[in-house]
Design a protein around this motif. Structure first.
Motif, short mmCIF file in Angstrom:
data_model
loop_
_atom_site.label_atom_id
_atom_site.label_comp_id
_atom_site.label_asym_id
_atom_site.label_seq_id
_atom_site.Cartn_x
_atom_site.Cartn_y
_atom_site.Cartn_z
N ILE A 100 44.78 43.60 32.64
CA ILE A 100 45.88 42.80 33.00
C ILE A 100 46.62 43.32 34.19
O ILE A 100 46.85 42.89 35.29
N ALA A 101 47.11 44.77 33.93
CA ALA A 101 47.67 45.44 35.03
C ALA A 101 47.13 45.49 36.12
O ALA A 101 47.55 45.27 37.25
N ASN A 102 45.66 45.86 35.99
CA ASN A 102 44.73 46.01 37.21
C ASN A 102 44.87 44.71 38.13
O ASN A 102 44.83 44.67 39.19
N ILE A 103 44.66 43.46 37.39
CA ILE A 103 44.53 42.30 38.01
C ILE A 103 45.82 41.96 38.83
O ILE A 103 45.77 41.55 39.96
N ILE A 104 46.86 42.23 38.18
CA ILE A 104 48.29 41.92 38.94
C ILE A 104 48.47 42.90 39.92
O ILE A 104 48.74 42.50 40.93
N PHE A 105 48.34 44.17 39.78
CA PHE A 105 48.50 45.19 40.81
C PHE A 105 47.50 44.87 42.03
O PHE A 105 48.03 44.59 43.16
N ALA A 106 46.40 44.77 41.74
CA ALA A 106 45.21 44.46 42.83
C ALA A 106 45.60 43.24 43.65
O ALA A 106 45.79 43.19 44.82
N GLY A 107 46.23 42.25 43.04
CA GLY A 107 46.48 40.87 43.75
C GLY A 107 47.80 41.04 44.48
O GLY A 107 47.42 40.52 45.66
N ILE A 108 48.59 41.77 43.95
CA ILE A 108 49.93 41.98 44.73
C ILE A 108 49.72 42.86 45.84
O ILE A 108 50.10 42.79 47.01
N TYR A 109 49.33 44.34 45.46
CA TYR A 109 49.11 45.28 46.37
C TYR A 109 48.25 44.89 47.58
O TYR A 109 48.68 44.81 48.58
N TYR A 110 47.14 44.70 47.34
CA TYR A 110 46.02 44.40 48.24
C TYR A 110 46.42 42.73 49.03
O TYR A 110 46.12 42.59 50.19
N GLY A 111 46.83 41.85 48.13
CA GLY A 111 47.11 40.60 48.76
C GLY A 111 48.35 40.48 49.67
O GLY A 111 48.19 39.68 50.56
N TYR A 112 49.32 41.27 49.60
CA TYR A 112 50.38 40.96 50.24
C TYR A 112 50.91 42.21 51.20
O TYR A 112 51.62 42.13 52.16
N PHE A 113 50.35 43.29 50.77
CA PHE A 113 50.74 44.67 51.64
C PHE A 113 49.49 45.12 52.57
O PHE A 113 49.78 46.22 53.02
N THR A 114 48.46 44.48 52.54
CA THR A 114 47.32 45.12 53.53
C THR A 114 47.08 43.87 54.26
O THR A 114 47.12 42.75 54.14
#
Lengths: 588, 271
Positions: free
Chosen positions: A443-457
């Motif tokens: 769950i943490a990974n899903i949220i992290f990947a979504g936010i980090y890669y989705g909004y900051f790259t």
């Protein structure tokens, strides 16, 4: 045009096509002539060449093809899980399984005739309304279509033996003979499906032909196009989910209409099993879809963007509503089902949290990224592609939501499966802790990947983020199945009271097939539409009056039409299935 | 209500909800490119550029990728000619083009000749372009259509248009909307009047001293020179006259056929 065409068998026995196929088989002698004929380019009919019947040809083919596909999916899927249930019955020695499997087959049998009926109608409609396309496709596939027809007869034969021989081959060695026939039946069915799939995928991404559509490869090269296997897998898995959902609807209906507690118990259990099949097959489906989309992008970025980022992008809002409906209904049914066992008390407290997460995720998912623009506004802002619309193609927030919904649905599922069992192995607490950890990390990974890669790259990495999420979700599912499988091997079973489930829960079982049917037809619309104005992408243009992509509203109306038609036919099938067991009292 | 009635009612209601959602969304049709035949003889440079733009946004489906979403370089936002010159000089370029127009043409028919950094196919490390060759199906633009797009790409940032208008009526038919503007002249005399040549030149039936007498121009000049004098008056100034008087924009205002007619007519004026 909605041209997936199948079951040419009726025409095969009548039309000169058969001669074509036979000619191909006997080809060796006339090698030179064949070569010459084989290098014919694809026909390029003009608008005037299309028969005008005063009504949209596409609409007719659309309806008939979709009906054929619904029934085809059903009759391919049902024998598959019937065989699985039969096997469970043999291993557990519980006769209920065998009876239920037999009852499922009864539905499949009537559906089979209807499949053939629609297949024949479809072939007829295609040959009449799209003669040039069909001429071309029969030329490309030649003898393969003949093999298909023969296989279809084989399938019929096996199906009848499998169904009618059920009670004659019920025990001992005969049972194994019966199950082998079931296996052959499924093998024939799967082969039929992949052969027919190759026609559809050839139209999307032709292979084995040159730039102008002349056949240059052998039949294997023609069939083995870049999208063939992704579609095979996707349809195979989706068929099972669809078949499970449909027989679940049947069970729900019988449950509500049941007069005795025994009947209620039987149909409750049948409904539960169907739902189990439908949801379990449904969970990996998004990943199969993901693979398919990735292959489409690899084949042609243009086609991929047409599907995900152009005018069809809105369709994925509707898809979200449908999948959300399916997941919520499936979960609701599982929770309601917990009332059957005492053991579920242990897990009841979790349900409200699961429900909360599901609802929040669902809302995130269906909310369009932007205020909905009108068509004219979008046109004014630069055609069908627009900077507000575009992000729907890559939607990090939505990806988080979807993956969490899948993970939590699996959690519901797992809790339900555990509710009537108590593990007896000594390492159970350790395994449980490990499993909880896997859930948390995923769950943490899903949220992290979504936010980090989705909004900051930037864009390029966004696609990468969904791979990480998908892997996390898959790990949860696989780990859950494996660990539970080992842990509850010799578990103590708590009593379940079948039949003790609310009537309201049965409506969840109706929602599933309705949403599935609708979803399947909707995906048919997008799969066909990505070819844009081509019958066979890049080699044969569609010059018919219907060579445009219809609006999502029009498609929605068509989809509703076919869904209701399908439901009407299913009611007929259920009625027929029951009729067989009614016996009139002799007159006094 | 009976079980049957409730089941059916529930199912219909649910399908209607889905139908409603589909109908609430923006309704757009994906039209197939219209195959309108138009006569290249009717083209002016302006309408050629306009054709290029409509191809870029329409049949060419370029905006599907070339937009502000980062799928491909946003050609509408950058000066494409400038970018082309930079990329021509880049050591990673391995095509055959020598000028910007050639580069743009090559980008369309052989996109892999130079792959803009960061936009290559996934995993190819920018050695393969995801862009389809647009002269092949499914996009299938003709040479003329690609030239029109180049003209548009050059014109949109005020760069000089270096592609030629298609020559003569033998050019293949193209699809797209023909350029607007006044109706084309049917004869050479009509065309001369339409573009106001008699105001400055002596022609059969009229006199003027602003520009050279043209009733004998066929004897003095070759048809090629006459054409050049109309298309680019500044290129060579007739003796005894000063430059900058004759309008320089006839090339963009005349159709190909009008120009042909005038040149042929003047070439026959041998005094």
């Amino acid at each position: 045009m909605r041209a997936i065409f199948r079951l040419l068998l009726i025409l095969f026995s009548l039309a000169p096509v058969a001669a074509w196929g036979a000619g191909d088989v006997a080809g060796a002698a006339e090698g030179a002539a064949q070569l010459e004929a084989g290098l014919l380019p694809a026909p390029q009919p003009t608008r005037a060449d299309y028969p005008d019947i005063g009504f949209s040809s596409r609409a007719i083919v659309w309806v008939v093809a979709q009906m054929h596909l619904f029934f085809g999916a059903l009759v391919l899927a049902v024998p598959l899980f019937v065989l699985a249930i039969e096997l469970v019955g043999v291993r557990s020695g519980d006769a209920r399984y065998d009876d239920m499997a037999h009852e499922f087959m009864k539905i499949s049998l009537t559906a089979y005739s209807i499949t053939a009926l629609f297949g024949g109608t479809l072939a007829l409609a295609l040959f009449l309304l799209y003669p040039h396309l069909m001429e071309y496709l029969t030329r490309v596939f030649g003898a393969q279509m003949l093999v298909y027809a023969l296989l279809f007869f084989l399938e019929s034969l096996l199906l009848y033996i499998y169904y009618y021989g059920w009670n004659a081959m019920r025990y001992g060695n005969r049972k194994w003979v019966h199950m082998s026939i079931g296996l052959l039946l499924n093998a024939a069915g799967a082969t039929l499906m992949v052969m027919a799939n190759s026609w559809a995928t050839f139209m999307m991404a032709p292979s084995g032909v040159n730039e102008v559509g002349a056949v240059v490869g052998d039949i294997w090269e023609v069939m083995k196009g870049p999208l063939w296997n992704p579609i095979n897998l996707h349809r195979f898995v989706a068929n099972i989910a669809f078949g499970g959902a449909v027989v679940g609807g049947y069970a729900a209906y019988k449950f509500l209409a049941a007069k005795t507690p025994e009947q209620r118990a039987h149909y409750d259990w049948m409904g539960y099993t169907s739902n189990f099949i439908a949801i379990l097959a449904f969970l990996p489906l998004p990943f199969a879809g993901y693979w398919l989309m990735a292959e489409i992008y690899a084949y042609s970025q243009q086609m991929g963007i047409t599907a995900m980022g152009g005018i069809l992008a809105w369709l994925f809002i509707v898809q979200a509503v449908l999948i959300g409906t399916i997941l919520l209904a499936g979960n609701y049914y599982l929770w309601s089902g917990m009332s059957r066992t005492e053991g579920s008390r242990r897990y009841q407290w979790l349900i409200k949290y699961i429900a909360f997460v599901l609802v929040v995720c669902f809302l995130i998912w269906v909310t369009p990224h932007t205020l909905i623009l009108s068509a004219s506004e979008i046109a004014a802002l630069g055609g069908s592609h627009h900077h507000l619309l575009g992000p729907l193609g890559i939607m990090p927030a939505k990806n988080i939501a979807v993956n969490l919904m899948l993970v939590f649905t699996f959690l519901s599922f797992q809790l339900y499966r555990r509710s009537d069992k108590v593990a007896t192995v000594s390492w159970a607490p350790a395994a449980n802790a490990f499993l909880v950890m896997i859930y948390l990390v995923a769950i943490a990974n899903i949220i992290f990947a979504g936010i980090y890669y989705g909004y900051f790259t930037n864009t390029v990495y966004k696609v990468g983020s969904s791979v990480m999420q998908v892997v996390s979700t898959l790990v949860v599912i696989v780990a859950g199945v494996v660990i539970d499988g080992l842990m509850f091997r010799n578990a103590r079973i708590l009593p379940s009271r079948w039949g003790q489930v609310s009537n309201r829960a049965q409506y969840a079982l109706f929602a599933l097939p309705v949403a599935f049917t609708w979803l399947m037809a909707l995906m048919g619309y997008v799969r066909s539409s990505v070819r844009t104005h081509w019958h066979v992408y890049t080699v044969m243009k569609d010059n018919s009056p219907d060579n445009f992509i219809p609006t999502i509203g029009y498609a929605g109306n068509m989809v509703t039409l076919v869904t209701l038609l399908f439901l009407a036919f299913m009611l007929f099938i259920f009625w027929i299935a029951n009729l067989g067991s009614v016996r009139q009292e002799p007159p006094r | 209500m009976s079980v049957l009635g409730r089941t059916i009612g529930f199912s219909i209601l649910l399908t209607l909800v889905f139908t409603l959602v589909a109908n609430l969304l923006p309704q757009m049709e994906g039209e197939a490119p219209r195959e309108e035949t138009m006569d290249p003889g009717e083209l002016t440079m302006d309408s050629f550029v306009a054709l290029g733009e409509s191809l870029f946004r329409g049949k060419g489906t370029c905006t599907l990728c070339h937009n502000e979403l980062g799928r491909a370089p946003d050609l509408l936002a950058i000066d494409v000619v400038q970018a082309a010159e930079q990329h021509l000089a880049d050591h990673r370029y391995h095509g055959k083009a020598t000028d910007a127009a050639g580069y743009l043409h090559e980008s369309m028919v052989d996109p892999g000749a130079y792959v803009v950094r960061g936009f290559g196919k996934k995993g190819s490390n920018d050695t393969e372009s995801p862009m389809p060759a647009v002269d092949r199906p499914p996009i299938q633009l003709s040479e003329l259509e690609m030239d029109a797009i180049i003209a548009f790409l050059q014109a949109k940032d005020g760069n000089q248009i270096t592609v030629e208008l298609p020559a003569g009526p033998s050019a293949p038919a193209v699809s797209g909307e023909p350029g607007d503007g006044m109706s084309a002249a049917a004869t050479a005399e009509e065309a001369l009047v339409k573009f106001g040549c008699p105001a400055c030149h002596t022609l059969p039936g009229s006199e003027s001293v602003v520009g050279p007498v043209l009733t004998d121009v066929g004897a003095r000049r070759t048809p090629e020179q006459i054409r050049e004098s109309i298309v680019r008056p500044e290129a060579e100034i007739a003796e005894g006259f000063s430059g900058g008087v004759m309008p320089g924009d006839f090339a963009t205002r005349m159709t190909v056929r009008e120009l042909d007619m005038i040149v042929r007519f003047l070439a026959e004026q041998k005094g």
